[in-house]
Motif scaffolding. Structure first.
Motif, short mmCIF file in Angstrom:
data_model
loop_
_atom_site.label_atom_id
_atom_site.label_comp_id
_atom_site.label_asym_id
_atom_site.label_seq_id
_atom_site.Cartn_x
_atom_site.Cartn_y
_atom_site.Cartn_z
N THR A 55 29.41 -38.20 -38.82
CA THR A 55 31.29 -38.50 -38.41
C THR A 55 31.98 -38.25 -39.06
O THR A 55 31.89 -39.08 -40.24
N THR A 56 32.12 -37.02 -39.07
CA THR A 56 33.92 -36.92 -40.12
C THR A 56 35.01 -38.08 -39.83
O THR A 56 35.44 -38.48 -39.05
N LEU A 57 35.62 -37.97 -41.58
CA LEU A 57 36.67 -39.34 -41.75
C LEU A 57 38.05 -38.56 -42.62
O LEU A 57 38.23 -39.80 -41.99
N HIS A 58 37.79 -38.29 -43.10
CA HIS A 58 38.80 -37.48 -43.88
C HIS A 58 38.60 -36.29 -44.03
O HIS A 58 37.37 -35.80 -44.27
N GLY A 59 39.81 -34.82 -44.50
CA GLY A 59 39.43 -33.98 -44.81
C GLY A 59 39.82 -33.97 -46.61
O GLY A 59 39.75 -34.61 -47.29
N ASN A 60 38.98 -32.42 -47.15
CA ASN A 60 39.59 -31.64 -48.43
C ASN A 60 38.24 -33.26 -49.18
O ASN A 60 38.62 -33.33 -50.29
N VAL A 61 37.50 -33.38 -48.41
CA VAL A 61 36.59 -34.57 -49.65
C VAL A 61 35.01 -33.53 -49.88
O VAL A 61 34.13 -32.87 -48.85
N ASP A 107 40.82 -44.90 -50.51
CA ASP A 107 40.43 -45.65 -50.45
C ASP A 107 40.18 -45.81 -48.86
O ASP A 107 40.72 -44.93 -47.99
N LEU A 108 39.21 -46.63 -48.62
CA LEU A 108 38.64 -46.42 -47.53
C LEU A 108 38.74 -46.47 -46.26
O LEU A 108 38.68 -46.36 -44.71
N LYS A 109 39.77 -47.72 -46.38
CA LYS A 109 40.20 -48.76 -45.51
C LYS A 109 41.98 -47.68 -45.30
O LYS A 109 42.24 -48.01 -43.75
N THR A 110 42.14 -47.51 -46.14
CA THR A 110 43.89 -46.91 -45.38
C THR A 110 43.11 -45.24 -45.20
O THR A 110 44.72 -44.68 -44.78
N MET A 111 43.06 -44.60 -46.02
CA MET A 111 42.79 -43.66 -46.46
C MET A 111 44.14 -42.78 -47.07
O MET A 111 44.19 -41.47 -47.55
N ALA A 112 44.51 -43.88 -47.62
CA ALA A 112 45.34 -42.93 -49.30
C ALA A 112 44.35 -42.63 -49.81
O ALA A 112 43.74 -43.11 -50.87
N GLU A 113 45.02 -41.19 -50.09
CA GLU A 113 44.46 -40.96 -51.97
C GLU A 113 45.45 -41.26 -53.27
O GLU A 113 46.58 -40.77 -53.39
#
Length: 341
Positions: free
Chosen positions: A238-244, A277-283
């Protein structure tokens, strides 16, 4: 002797001579690679005992030694707090390597007369082979779960670089408790951006384990990449975040270090090192501004290690994970690190 018989003998002799010549050339090249002397400024090394288990003298950094000479590609061990000290080196040779909890994953080249083949070797704490598995292509990534029970590897079955779109990968997961092999994670049920995903160009690579069931990996399709959460029991992604790409989970399980494609970088190395950050999805961009093509390793909860090209082929660097500080050389002539505590 009939003419047909003479032709058969002639053809057989010619083939044998060609094979012998090819073998001689290949082995001469391999001997030259190992016989090439180390430079005077190369890190000191000596043959000895390398183990994957904890030692009373403290944590160790293990890696593939890239010093030219008879021990190139062997596993090397140095104290984690003194990585520039004399390295202890030992067979086997590994192109890619990782270890956790006394289990090792060593992706090897098997040199043949006409071409190389590849295999994944599972090692015990004393570097003895437990099992090996033939690989479908060139090794590129491997990781062992924190318990040592699960091993993952990725190979190129088409192409040899992640930079473009003209490549194909195969990622496998092995359970060392039962020796059950999931040969291709592309058979998993995938959900991309909340929708069921079925596409022939799907590629998955760069597993990093949270535990013996859950992991993260890169899922790519249609020219895009995502961070995907995987379940090795339910066989889902299941995808969570792009460009990784090439994710690496922090020891505390809260962050992912990864390669992010950044505009303006060379086409063959378009990535820089970021932390998610997996909680906030901040890069957060790290202080390493050079292009990298590696699956970073967390030395601890605060520091990342990664490979960059060098005169020996590769050197390991380190940088703080929070965006502060500056990159620093960790170990020269080294690749594929792992920490043994």
């Amino acid at each position: 002797m009939t003419i047909a018989r003479r032709l058969t003998v002639l053809v057989t002799a010619t083939v044998l001579l060609l094979l012998a010549g090819t073998w001689a050339v290949l082995h001469a090249a391999d001997d030259a690679r190992h016989d090439r002397r180390a430079a005077a400024d190369d890190p000191p090394s000596e043959p000895g005992t390398v183990t994957l288990g904890a030692r009373p003298d403290g944590p160790r950094l293990l890696f593939r030694s890239m010093i030219w000479g008879p021990h190139r590609d062997e596993l090397a061990s140095v104290p984690l707090d003194h990585p520039g000290s004399t390295r202890t080196v030992s067979a086997p040779d590994c192109l890619r390597f990782h270890t956790a909890a006394g289990t090792g994953s060593c992706l090897q080249a098997v040199h043949g007369v006409l071409q190389d083949t590849y295999r994944a070797v599972v090692l015990d704490a004393n570097l003895r082979e437990l099992r090996h598995y033939d690989l479908a292509g060139i090794p590129t990534r491997t990781r062992v779960s924190p318990s040592g029970h699960m091993v993952a590897w990725t190979v190129f079955v088409g192409g040899d670089s992640y930079a473009g779109t003209n490549f194909s990968t195969r990622t496998s997961i092995l359970d060392t408790r039962t020796w059950t092999l999931q040969e291709n994670l592309e058979t998993y049920t995938a959900t991309v951006d909340g929708k069921p995903h079925h596409a022939p160009d799907t590629n998955i690579w760069g597993v990093t384990f949270a535990d013996d069931q859950y992991f993260y990996a890169t899922l790519a399709s249609g020219g895009k990449t995502w961070l995907a959460a995987g379940d090795a029991v339910r066989h889902t992604l299941t995808t969570l975040h792009g460009n990784v790409e090439c994710p690496s989970l922090s020891p505390d399980g809260t962050r992912i270090a990864y390669k992010k494609r950044v505009p303006g970088l060379p086409d063959d190395e378009p990535w820089q090192l970021y932390v998610l950050d997996l909680k906030t999805m901040a890069e957060t961009a790290t202080a390493e501004q050079r292009a990298i093509d590696d699956q970073a390793l967390w030395l601890d909860d605060h520091t990342l290690a990664y490979a960059l090209a060098s005169d020996d082929g590769s050197a390991l660097w380190r940088v703080p994970a929070d965006g502060t500080g500056a990159p620093a050389l960790l170990v020269a002539a080294a690749l594929a690190p792992a920490v043994v505590r």
